[in-house]
Design an enzyme around this catalytic site. Structure first.
Site, mmCIF file in Angstrom:
data_model
loop_
_atom_site.group_PDB
_atom_site.id
_atom_site.type_symbol
_atom_site.label_atom_id
_atom_site.label_comp_id
_atom_site.label_asym_id
_atom_site.label_seq_id
_atom_site.Cartn_x
_atom_site.Cartn_y
_atom_site.Cartn_z
ATOM 1 N N ASP A 275 51.690 14.180 28.444
ATOM 2 C CA ASP A 275 51.087 15.468 28.128
ATOM 3 C C ASP A 275 49.694 15.185 27.561
ATOM 4 O O ASP A 275 49.396 14.041 27.171
ATOM 5 C CB ASP A 275 51.973 16.191 27.102
ATOM 6 C CG ASP A 275 51.330 17.458 26.588
ATOM 7 O OD1 ASP A 275 50.948 18.310 27.412
ATOM 8 O OD2 ASP A 275 51.204 17.597 25.354
ATOM 9 N N ASP B 15 47.278 17.896 25.467
ATOM 10 C CA ASP B 15 47.016 18.547 24.185
ATOM 11 C C ASP B 15 48.162 18.309 23.204
ATOM 12 O O ASP B 15 49.318 18.642 23.490
ATOM 13 C CB ASP B 15 46.830 20.054 24.381
ATOM 14 C CG ASP B 15 45.691 20.381 25.324
ATOM 15 O OD1 ASP B 15 44.563 20.512 24.843
ATOM 16 O OD2 ASP B 15 45.932 20.480 26.552
ATOM 17 N N ASP C 207 54.627 16.274 23.047
ATOM 18 C CA ASP C 207 54.702 16.670 21.639
ATOM 19 C C ASP C 207 55.494 17.953 21.417
ATOM 20 O O ASP C 207 55.667 18.369 20.262
ATOM 21 C CB ASP C 207 53.291 16.883 21.086
ATOM 22 C CG ASP C 207 52.603 18.082 21.738
ATOM 23 O OD1 ASP C 207 52.503 18.096 22.994
ATOM 24 O OD2 ASP C 207 52.183 19.003 21.032
#
Length: 221
Positions: free
Chosen positions: A14, A16, A177
């Site tokens: 991922d 961001d 995240d």
């Protein structure tokens, strides 16, 4: 070798909240878009909890907060267009790599692992951000939230990577995240690894049941 990497040949990262802290630039663009519509600005703290489902959902959450109710479609489209304009002017002004990210990417690439990027951010912003941070050469392929018909938490982008590189899901790892990253990885049959420092709507990512968790990506190398 970190246990999460055992038997793995392809990693989907991922962006961001996992590799970069992009909220300062995202929040600036959100607030400029709101100001264009004569609405109160949101501020960085609230935007941090709204990131993760793509730019349209981010803007919708900002409008809902400012208006006190979900926006009409026409207003959402206008605000989203303003957001894309403002973000496109400076997508990398204050965005920074998290500690340990550069070392992890370089170390994993040196081991011969195939590194890819799967983000819900519009694809047009990927190259400027990666290039500005000097990590564009680390990834064999990148997919944005508008690259396919579906985006995370749907498994389609991850399965597209698996198919493209002809690597079975059992030998792939999703690193993210948020619960959306973990859900996408599980649905695709990938192993999942989480970092706790990113954006997950104010919830601990460990609650999503990732296969592993590291405080820093540097632990992988």
């Amino acid at each position: 070798m970190h246990p999460s990497l055992e038997g793995i040949t392809l990693i989907c990262f991922d962006l961001d909240g996992t590799l970069v802290d992009s909220v300062p630039d995202l929040a600036a663009a959100v607030d400029l878009a709101l100001a264009d519509l004569a609405l109160p600005v949101a501020g960085e703290a609230r935007v941090r909890d709204w990131v993760g489902n793509g730019s349209r959902v981010l803007v919708e959450r900002a409008l809902t907060s400012a208006l006190g109710q979900p926006p009409e479609a026409e207003r959402l489209e206008a605000a989203h267009a303003r957001f894309l304009h403002h973000y496109g002017q400076a997508p990398n002004a204050r965005t920074r790599l998290y500690p340990g990210v550069r070392e992890a990417l370089e170390g994993l690439a040196a081991r011969g692992l195939t590194l890819t990027l799967v983000t819900n951010k519009p694809a047009a912003f990927i190259a400027p951000i990666l290039g500005g941070l000097g990590i564009e050469g680390c990834f064999a392929r990148c997919l944005g939230g508008d690259s396919l018909a579906e985006k995370k938490p749907h498994p389609a982008p991850l399965l597209a990577m698996s198919d493209h590189f002809e690597v079975p899901p059992s030998r792939c790892l999703m690193v993210g995240d948020s619960r959306h990253d973990i859900a996408a990885g599980k649905a695709a049959g990938f192993r999942t690894l989480a970092v706790p420092y990113g954006y997950n709507h104010g919830e601990p990512v460990a609650a999503s049941g990732p296969d592993g968790l590291v405080e820093s990506l540097a632990e992988l190398v």
